[in-house]
Design a protein around this motif. Sequence first.
Motif, PDB file in Angstrom:
ATOM      1  N   ARG A 570      27.926  37.544  40.005  1.00 23.72           N
ATOM      2  CA  ARG A 570      27.283  36.298  40.337  1.00 23.72           C
ATOM      3  C   ARG A 570      28.071  35.387  41.528  1.00 23.72           C
ATOM      4  NH1 ARG A 570      22.443  36.907  38.166  1.00 23.72           N
ATOM      5  NH2 ARG A 570      22.232  34.779  37.737  1.00 23.72           N
ATOM      6  N   ALA A 571      29.277  35.824  41.850  1.00 22.46           N
ATOM      7  CA  ALA A 571      30.034  34.899  42.954  1.00 22.46           C
ATOM      8  C   ALA A 571      30.980  35.842  43.637  1.00 22.46           C
ATOM      9  CB  ALA A 571      30.516  33.698  42.194  1.00 22.46           C
ATOM     10  N   SER A 572      31.461  35.203  44.583  1.00 24.63           N
ATOM     11  CA  SER A 572      32.615  35.607  45.386  1.00 24.63           C
ATOM     12  C   SER A 572      33.743  34.974  44.988  1.00 24.63           C
ATOM     13  CB  SER A 572      32.455  35.569  47.044  1.00 24.63           C
ATOM     14  OG  SER A 572      31.367  36.233  47.640  1.00 24.63           O
ATOM     15  N   ILE A 573      35.037  35.906  45.479  1.00 22.59           N
ATOM     16  CA  ILE A 573      36.353  35.403  45.001  1.00 22.59           C
ATOM     17  C   ILE A 573      37.266  35.065  46.313  1.00 22.59           C
ATOM     18  CG2 ILE A 573      38.598  35.854  44.278  1.00 22.59           C
ATOM     19  CD1 ILE A 573      37.094  37.401  41.849  1.00 22.59           C
ATOM     20  N   ASN A 574      37.732  33.847  46.784  1.00 25.12           N
ATOM     21  CA  ASN A 574      38.304  33.654  48.003  1.00 25.12           C
ATOM     22  C   ASN A 574      39.877  34.305  48.200  1.00 25.12           C
ATOM     23  OD1 ASN A 574      36.402  32.331  49.135  1.00 25.12           O
ATOM     24  ND2 ASN A 574      36.902  30.295  48.212  1.00 25.12           N
ATOM     25  N   GLU A 575      40.211  34.472  49.320  1.00 23.14           N
ATOM     26  CA  GLU A 575      41.771  34.892  49.449  1.00 23.14           C
ATOM     27  C   GLU A 575      42.704  34.272  48.483  1.00 23.14           C
ATOM     28  OE1 GLU A 575      42.600  36.190  53.687  1.00 23.14           O
ATOM     29  OE2 GLU A 575      40.704  34.964  54.058  1.00 23.14           O
ATOM     30  N   GLY A 576      43.613  34.799  48.344  1.00 16.19           N
ATOM     31  CA  GLY A 576      44.643  34.018  47.585  1.00 16.19           C
ATOM     32  C   GLY A 576      44.760  34.253  46.073  1.00 16.19           C
ATOM     33  N   ASP A 577      45.281  33.217  45.253  1.00 17.11           N
ATOM     34  CA  ASP A 577      45.455  33.657  44.020  1.00 17.11           C
ATOM     35  C   ASP A 577      44.032  33.548  43.215  1.00 17.11           C
ATOM     36  OD1 ASP A 577      48.134  33.639  43.967  1.00 17.11           O
ATOM     37  OD2 ASP A 577      48.488  31.561  43.568  1.00 17.11           O
ATOM     38  N   ILE A 578      43.722  34.399  42.378  1.00 15.01           N
ATOM     39  CA  ILE A 578      42.494  34.348  41.528  1.00 15.01           C
ATOM     40  C   ILE A 578      42.881  33.845  40.212  1.00 15.01           C
ATOM     41  CG2 ILE A 578      40.785  36.148  40.439  1.00 15.01           C
ATOM     42  CD1 ILE A 578      41.714  38.065  42.649  1.00 15.01           C
ATOM     43  N   THR A 579      42.113  32.849  39.893  1.00 13.35           N
ATOM     44  CA  THR A 579      42.140  32.459  38.461  1.00 13.35           C
ATOM     45  C   THR A 579      41.212  32.928  37.298  1.00 13.35           C
ATOM     46  OG1 THR A 579      40.560  30.651  38.666  1.00 13.35           O
ATOM     47  CG2 THR A 579      42.793  30.035  39.293  1.00 13.35           C
ATOM     48  N   GLN A 580      41.520  32.986  36.247  1.00 14.37           N
ATOM     49  CA  GLN A 580      40.704  33.408  35.021  1.00 14.37           C
ATOM     50  C   GLN A 580      39.231  32.746  35.019  1.00 14.37           C
ATOM     51  OE1 GLN A 580      41.706  35.475  32.303  1.00 14.37           O
ATOM     52  NE2 GLN A 580      39.485  35.612  32.803  1.00 14.37           N
ATOM     53  N   GLU A 581      39.219  31.342  35.702  1.00 15.81           N
ATOM     54  CA  GLU A 581      37.934  30.820  35.712  1.00 15.81           C
ATOM     55  C   GLU A 581      37.013  31.353  36.906  1.00 15.81           C
ATOM     56  OE1 GLU A 581      36.019  26.414  35.391  1.00 15.81           O
ATOM     57  OE2 GLU A 581      38.129  26.483  36.061  1.00 15.81           O
ATOM     58  N   GLU A 582      37.636  31.810  37.945  1.00 16.53           N
ATOM     59  CA  GLU A 582      36.933  32.476  38.972  1.00 16.53           C
ATOM     60  C   GLU A 582      36.416  33.920  38.543  1.00 16.53           C
ATOM     61  OE1 GLU A 582      38.718  31.767  43.215  1.00 16.53           O
ATOM     62  OE2 GLU A 582      40.197  32.132  42.000  1.00 16.53           O
ATOM     63  N   VAL A 583      37.312  34.536  37.633  1.00 15.70           N
ATOM     64  CA  VAL A 583      36.685  35.827  37.080  1.00 15.70           C
ATOM     65  C   VAL A 583      35.685  35.423  36.142  1.00 15.70           C
ATOM     66  CG1 VAL A 583      37.315  37.887  35.799  1.00 15.70           C
ATOM     67  CG2 VAL A 583      39.055  36.985  37.331  1.00 15.70           C
ATOM     68  N   LEU A 584      35.585  34.565  35.328  1.00 11.11           N
ATOM     69  CA  LEU A 584      34.531  34.275  34.493  1.00 11.11           C
ATOM     70  C   LEU A 584      33.214  33.870  35.229  1.00 11.11           C
ATOM     71  CD1 LEU A 584      36.667  32.452  31.476  1.00 11.11           C
ATOM     72  CD2 LEU A 584      35.478  34.980  31.663  1.00 11.11           C
ATOM     73  N   THR A 585      33.584  33.125  36.272  1.00 10.35           N
ATOM     74  CA  THR A 585      32.267  32.909  37.102  1.00 10.35           C
ATOM     75  C   THR A 585      31.510  34.187  37.975  1.00 10.35           C
ATOM     76  OG1 THR A 585      33.325  30.711  37.867  1.00 10.35           O
ATOM     77  CG2 THR A 585      31.385  31.502  39.313  1.00 10.35           C
ATOM     78  N   VAL A 586      32.427  35.073  38.341  1.00  7.64           N
ATOM     79  CA  VAL A 586      32.068  36.340  38.855  1.00  7.64           C
ATOM     80  C   VAL A 586      31.122  37.053  37.694  1.00  7.64           C
ATOM     81  CG1 VAL A 586      32.603  38.512  40.127  1.00  7.64           C
ATOM     82  CG2 VAL A 586      33.703  36.388  40.540  1.00  7.64           C
ATOM     83  N   LEU A 587      31.770  37.176  36.613  1.00  8.12           N
ATOM     84  CA  LEU A 587      31.284  38.042  35.588  1.00  8.12           C
ATOM     85  C   LEU A 587      31.010  37.116  34.228  1.00  8.12           C
ATOM     86  CD1 LEU A 587      33.648  41.032  36.083  1.00  8.12           C
ATOM     87  CD2 LEU A 587      31.137  41.118  36.519  1.00  8.12           C
ATOM     88  N   PRO A 588      29.896  36.350  34.388  1.00  9.49           N
ATOM     89  CA  PRO A 588      29.738  35.169  33.284  1.00  9.49           C
ATOM     90  C   PRO A 588      29.175  35.958  31.673  1.00  9.49           C
ATOM     91  CG  PRO A 588      27.852  35.128  35.028  1.00  9.49           C
ATOM     92  CD  PRO A 588      28.903  35.893  35.412  1.00  9.49           C
ATOM     93  N   PHE A 589      28.379  37.086  31.980  1.00  5.52           N
ATOM     94  CA  PHE A 589      27.590  37.292  30.980  1.00  5.52           C
ATOM     95  C   PHE A 589      28.303  38.094  29.749  1.00  5.52           C
ATOM     96  CE2 PHE A 589      24.823  37.507  34.774  1.00  5.52           C
ATOM     97  CZ  PHE A 589      24.122  36.517  34.387  1.00  5.52           C
ATOM     98  N   GLY A 590      29.539  38.239  30.161  1.00  8.12           N
ATOM     99  CA  GLY A 590      30.220  39.167  29.028  1.00  8.12           C
ATOM    100  C   GLY A 590      29.681  40.289  28.471  1.00  8.12           C
ATOM    101  N   ASN A 591      29.152  41.181  29.647  1.00  6.17           N
ATOM    102  CA  ASN A 591      28.705  42.410  29.300  1.00  6.17           C
ATOM    103  C   ASN A 591      29.689  43.433  28.878  1.00  6.17           C
ATOM    104  OD1 ASN A 591      25.818  42.028  29.605  1.00  6.17           O
ATOM    105  ND2 ASN A 591      26.048  42.168  31.994  1.00  6.17           N
TER     106      ASN A 591
END
Length: 723
Positions: A570-591
Amino acid sequence: MKKKNLRSKKFLNVALTASVATGAVVSLAPTASADSVFKDIKEGDHFYEAVLNLHERQIVQGFGNEFKPYAHVTRAQAAKVIALALELDVKNVKDPMFNDVAKTDWAYSYIAALANKGIVSGYGDEFRPNAPLSRAQMAKMITLAFEFKKEASTELPFTDVNSGDWYAEFLTPLVKNKVTTGTTPTTFSPNGHVTRGQMASFVFRSEKVEVVPENYSLTIMHTNDTHGNVERIPRRITAVNQIREEKPNSLLLDAGDVFSGTLYFNEFEGQADLELMNMLNYDAMTLGNHEFDLGTGPLGKFVKNAKFPFVSTNLDLSKSADLKERFTTEYTSKPEDGMLYSGIVKEVAGEKVGIFGLTTAETKEISSPGEDVVFEDYIEEAKKAVAEFESQGINKIVAVTHIGFQDGGGDNDVTLAKEVAGIDVIVGGHSHDTLDKPYVSTTREEPTVIVQANEYGKYLGVLDVEFDENGKVITHEGNLIDINKKENDQYVLAEDPAALKVLNEKYKPAIDAAKAKVVGKTDVVLDGVRENVRTKETNLGNLITDGMLAKAKTINPNTVIAVQNGGGIRASINEGDITQEEVLTVLPFGNSLALMQLTGAEIKAAFEHSVKEAPTPSGAFLHVSGMKFVYDSSKPAGERVQTIEVKEGDKYVALDETKTYVVATNVFTAKGGDGYTMFKKAYEEGRVSEPGFVDWEMFVTHLNSNSTIPTVEGRIVDAAAQN
């Protein structure tokens, strides 16, 4: 075979030959004259037929040639007469623990038999066997013994009985069925002592009343596979409270996998879930495979702190250091909180319901239970559980299972219903199925109703089931209450204030902090742009599928391919540090992870479906790991896939359409999501197992274990775009 209703059995044993209408009393002609047996009884006495009939059946005895019909009856004497009339087993009885009734007393076995059936009770730890029996006490004993429906009434003809008197509800059915007419037309004399003649009349008349047993209704609320979705529990509490108010004859059961899946679990290891679950007053929970994800330590703490019991009849925890003190193979009607039993008995509205649990044996391969946790054969253990309940006269049996609905992992609910007779309801989990309506197995003589409430606390399952007198399910209706339903952008279900306060003040601050935690780093943008992930290979799609494949191989080393639907990114991740919230934005459905056994032909059909809309964006577009394929978007749909190669060792070989491959994906896709009918067919045929692990957790694990971010490397090629 289910145990017959006691009252029905008794009615047959009376051996009446006349047809009896409901509530009518049938006259039985004596086979001998009463005065030839007892000189103090003559024809015309109101107890004439009763005494003679009970004497002929050796239920009552006289004193030589006298019966003494006007002598008072003691509580012990009444117990004997009723126990004999009901033909109860007076040899195999449990001690009722009355300190004034010794096992050597002549009345012990009769009193115990009635106490075991709930027909009599004492005064604390005394029974007072030699006390005279009052008429009010007799009304209660008779009503319970012959299973008349208790019914308080304001229409009783007696001036000495008020509707609020404790015995009124027992007296009403006796008046309606003409078992008693009172000492006079307007008095019952509740405190008067019962005579021997009256007692014979009470029993004799009760035997001749045909009781048409009422069906028994029970509501079962159920949850499963909530996986740390704590923030939905305050609304679940509201839903449960509403159901309990509407339907007090209810149970609340959980089919396992409270553990793993959100930051709440990562931070609190199940204790956040548990504090709110304790507010729900669950009746029982079984253990899921994910309860063992962190070994038995956190699970032991979870069980210990629970304000409800657990059930799992196929688990042996007797050697587990963390759980053995909480484990027993007992089947009990007095379960204690924080204990794990083979089965428990719950009494709901005067009826006993047997509840046992099952935990998937897959746990050994897909979680971390350790060597000290033993999984026994679920079919054999279920048969033992049913036999145990039926030996106790219990004919309403519920299995709370974490084995999957039609899961391909070797155990599942459909097979359980087919192989084990006597289970009325299966409350299931593990496979995350959304059973909007109950599934009914009709493979046995009596039906078994199977329910499951999807996943992540999205729903509260509600099953209304009606049993006949023999414990057979005759009607049922089930539905799923949507916990997240909104109207005008507001949740329909309000959040329970007390639960919300605990959530917001005790747990949520730590979660907000955890979301900001850095979980990885990338030197390049990870491409999750909607138009890209739905039309072509991206580095983010490759990273997600690589993590999925790596995890799948730890469960089943034969897994060779992983696929991820583009609609789940569902989203991209920008360069640099990756936060947990960013990961949850990319994969929000908990499949969660699923492993499919597919033929090469089915895999080819899946990729034809994947690219049938190309180059138009489609959520069904598949990203891949462990393989590569070439298609031509200029060709007709269904004829686009040109080549498929599977990685074997360090090289790629052509897909063999006759060979079976193990393919990893998410459960949504495995069940036919995005139109994958070939996956759905495999799922329905039991060729899919569901070890569970959540997509974002697999992604973070893989991100931290690999320093190299994959590039776009030709895993997916559109030949038309190359021309």
